[in-house]
Design a protein around this motif. Structure first.
Motif, short mmCIF file in Angstrom:
data_model
loop_
_atom_site.label_atom_id
_atom_site.label_comp_id
_atom_site.label_asym_id
_atom_site.label_seq_id
_atom_site.Cartn_x
_atom_site.Cartn_y
_atom_site.Cartn_z
N ASN A 7 -6.18 16.60 -5.38
CA ASN A 7 -6.48 15.24 -5.02
C ASN A 7 -7.84 15.02 -4.73
O ASN A 7 -8.58 14.16 -5.33
N THR B 66 -10.48 12.82 -7.54
CA THR B 66 -11.37 11.64 -6.75
C THR B 66 -12.76 11.67 -7.09
O THR B 66 -13.34 10.99 -6.89
N LEU C 229 0.81 -1.16 -0.20
CA LEU C 229 -0.04 0.17 0.12
C LEU C 229 0.54 1.08 -0.07
O LEU C 229 0.52 2.13 -0.81
N ASP C 230 2.11 1.34 0.58
CA ASP C 230 2.85 2.20 0.79
C ASP C 230 3.33 2.72 -0.67
O ASP C 230 3.56 3.96 -1.15
N GLN C 231 3.71 1.78 -1.57
CA GLN C 231 4.16 1.96 -2.88
C GLN C 231 2.82 2.41 -3.88
O GLN C 231 2.95 3.34 -4.63
N ILE C 232 1.56 1.93 -3.73
CA ILE C 232 0.60 2.32 -4.31
C ILE C 232 0.28 4.03 -3.89
O ILE C 232 -0.10 4.67 -4.63
N GLN C 233 0.46 4.48 -2.72
CA GLN C 233 0.37 5.68 -1.93
C GLN C 233 1.19 6.63 -3.08
O GLN C 233 1.05 7.61 -3.40
N GLU C 234 2.60 6.29 -2.81
CA GLU C 234 3.47 6.92 -3.64
C GLU C 234 3.34 7.31 -5.14
O GLU C 234 3.27 8.17 -5.82
N THR C 235 2.95 6.23 -5.86
CA THR C 235 2.33 6.46 -6.92
C THR C 235 1.32 7.35 -7.17
O THR C 235 1.22 8.11 -8.11
N TRP C 236 0.23 7.23 -6.40
CA TRP C 236 -0.81 8.17 -6.47
C TRP C 236 -0.35 9.66 -6.17
O TRP C 236 -0.87 10.51 -6.80
N GLU C 237 0.67 9.88 -5.20
CA GLU C 237 0.83 11.11 -4.90
C GLU C 237 1.59 11.63 -6.14
O GLU C 237 1.63 12.93 -6.54
#
Length: 69
Positions: free
Chosen positions: A57, A61, A24-32
């Motif tokens: 953001n 969304t 999830l941390d990597q998904i969050q980084e990609t989203w950011e």
């Protein structure tokens, strides 16, 4: 591993971020990264504050999510 593709169209320009994530941390980084990049395309500059990114953001969304078959 999860393959990610985040995409939107801003002012007739397609903004697309692709990546791989293991958690999830990597998904969050990609989203950011996607939020930052879309902000820069839309405004032509880097955000002046974190408030600008929060607003971007919220805008992203609210858009409909399109599922790719």
């Amino acid at each position: 591993m999860i393959l990610l593709t985040l995409s939107t169209v801003i002012n007739d320009v397609t903004v697309e971020i692709q990546g791989e994530a293991n958690d999830l941390d990597q998904i969050q980084e990609t989203w950011e990264t996607f939020v930052l990049t879309s902000y820069q395309v839309e405004n032509g500059s880097k955000p002046g504050s974190t408030k600008d990114l929060r607003i971007q953001n919220e805008i992203l969304t609210r858009q409909p999510i399109v599922e790719v078959p």
